[in-house]
Design an enzyme around this catalytic site. Sequence first.
Site, PDB file in Angstrom:
ATOM      1  N   TYR A  53       0.839  -1.214   0.000  1.00 13.62           N
ATOM      2  CA  TYR A  53       0.000   0.000   0.000  1.00 13.62           C
ATOM      3  C   TYR A  53       0.874   1.265   0.000  1.00 13.62           C
ATOM      4  O   TYR A  53       0.370   2.366  -0.209  1.00 13.62           O
ATOM      5  CB  TYR A  53      -0.938   0.053   1.218  1.00 13.62           C
ATOM      6  CG  TYR A  53      -1.962  -1.048   1.340  1.00 13.62           C
ATOM      7  CD1 TYR A  53      -2.161  -1.980   0.334  1.00 13.62           C
ATOM      8  CD2 TYR A  53      -2.753  -1.154   2.488  1.00 13.62           C
ATOM      9  CE1 TYR A  53      -3.105  -2.992   0.466  1.00 13.62           C
ATOM     10  CE2 TYR A  53      -3.691  -2.159   2.631  1.00 13.62           C
ATOM     11  CZ  TYR A  53      -3.868  -3.079   1.620  1.00 13.62           C
ATOM     12  OH  TYR A  53      -4.800  -4.077   1.771  1.00 13.62           O
ATOM     13  N   HIS A 112       0.487 -11.565   2.457  1.00 14.82           N
ATOM     14  CA  HIS A 112      -0.643 -10.888   1.808  1.00 14.82           C
ATOM     15  C   HIS A 112      -1.394 -11.784   0.823  1.00 14.82           C
ATOM     16  O   HIS A 112      -2.598 -11.671   0.641  1.00 14.82           O
ATOM     17  CB  HIS A 112      -0.102  -9.662   1.055  1.00 14.82           C
ATOM     18  CG  HIS A 112      -1.099  -8.572   0.842  1.00 14.82           C
ATOM     19  ND1 HIS A 112      -0.747  -7.252   0.769  1.00 14.82           N
ATOM     20  CD2 HIS A 112      -2.448  -8.594   0.685  1.00 14.82           C
ATOM     21  CE1 HIS A 112      -1.829  -6.513   0.568  1.00 14.82           C
ATOM     22  NE2 HIS A 112      -2.881  -7.308   0.505  1.00 14.82           N
ATOM     23  N   GLN A 174      -7.032 -13.429   6.617  1.00 16.39           N
ATOM     24  CA  GLN A 174      -7.805 -12.250   6.204  1.00 16.39           C
ATOM     25  C   GLN A 174      -8.276 -12.460   4.762  1.00 16.39           C
ATOM     26  O   GLN A 174      -7.463 -12.605   3.854  1.00 16.39           O
ATOM     27  CB  GLN A 174      -6.931 -10.985   6.299  1.00 16.39           C
ATOM     28  CG  GLN A 174      -7.734  -9.721   6.052  1.00 16.39           C
ATOM     29  CD  GLN A 174      -6.895  -8.454   5.963  1.00 16.39           C
ATOM     30  OE1 GLN A 174      -6.701  -7.896   4.875  1.00 16.39           O
ATOM     31  NE2 GLN A 174      -6.409  -7.966   7.087  1.00 16.39           N
ATOM     32  N   LYS A 245     -12.794   0.536   5.127  1.00 14.67           N
ATOM     33  CA  LYS A 245     -12.087   1.780   4.808  1.00 14.67           C
ATOM     34  C   LYS A 245     -13.065   2.908   4.483  1.00 14.67           C
ATOM     35  O   LYS A 245     -14.110   2.679   3.877  1.00 14.67           O
ATOM     36  CB  LYS A 245     -11.206   1.571   3.583  1.00 14.67           C
ATOM     37  CG  LYS A 245     -10.421   2.813   3.222  1.00 14.67           C
ATOM     38  CD  LYS A 245      -9.769   2.694   1.873  1.00 14.67           C
ATOM     39  CE  LYS A 245     -10.702   3.083   0.761  1.00 14.67           C
ATOM     40  NZ  LYS A 245     -10.051   3.141  -0.551  1.00 14.67           N
TER      41      LYS A 245
END
Length: 295
Positions: A53, A112, A174, A245
């Site tokens: 990110y 990730h 996740q 978000k």
Amino acid sequence: MGGAKSATVTISPGVEMPTVAFGTFKLRGDACRDAVREALMVGFRAVDTASCYRNEDAVADALKSAPRNVCDETWITTKLAPDEMTSEEATNRAIDGMVARLGRAPDLLLVHWPGRSKAAPESDAHGEARKRTWRCMENALRNHKCRAIGTSNYEIAHMRELLSYCDVPPAVNQIEIHPAYPNTEVRAYCASLVPRVHTVGYSPLGVGELLDHPSVRAFADAIGLAPAPALIRWTLSNDCSVVVKSSSRAHTEENLTALSSTHTDDDTIAHHAAILERAFSSHHKKFCWDPRVVR
Ligand SMILES: NC(=O)c1ccc[n+]([C@@H]2O[C@H](COP(=O)([O-])OP(=O)(O)OC[C@H]3O[C@@H](n4cnc5c(N)ncnc54)[C@H](OP(=O)(O)O)[C@@H]3O)[C@@H](O)[C@H]2O)c1
């Protein structure tokens, strides 16, 4: 469906994690710093970032400018990128880089994506990279470079493979979860493990696309919340944590109302959640990348 609306959950190895985290995908620089600051001001105590990110430094700036107690109690999740899985040296360097950018050890370190960069999806290189990366993460945990380790975007096959060789099992997985993509099999498998792998749902609002859906609006009305917190509550009610978000303070504040009482009991929420799930059951839709393609 449980009534998992508590503000924290205990994950392996006995660490307490906030159940609702502020997501920062696509937020960079000052915009990221300001959004995280606002999120901390309205009550978020967990921030989700990632090496790819390119905003870990902005997250750190926001935390530094917060009151000391807020900074100290705020949970940070970050993630190793596919291009940081190409060698042991690259992974160790990446972990040290994260700690430097964040100005402290993250609470939760995730892999990730179940694949490395520069390899075709069907390549054996992914499995080798996953194993090598996990060994580095286990070492990082032993050396106090994080408080817990986990995975992101792991399918059942990836998780089974990891459990066949790990010394430390993942604390969380996740994955994308919302009523249009409930990811039921992966989370049921993770919940069945001992110790349990806790599921964290990302993109709970379907990147914002689900908010105007009539079935979502009906669910929200039925449980007495606005659509965004209603979707967050749906994820929590499935015993999952959530990452959401927003770049708007009003939205960020509204999202935390998912944790407030709605005058609706858990059985009623479960009843309306089942109606919502049925409305999407014949046309599931994913909004983010698809890990099913990675061998
Ligand atoms: N591990 C992974 O591979 C992975 C993948 C994707 C995402 N994530 C994490 O999960 C986080 C959340 O997912 P996401 O950013 O993809 O999508 P999301 O949280 O489902 O949706 C974000 C969108 O919803 C809007 N929104 C937020 N709150 C709202 C509200 N109360 N009312 C109306 N609109 C609202 C936002 O617009 P405004 O800015 O205008 O509020 C934004 O466009 C990411 O930021 C990231 O940290 C992880």
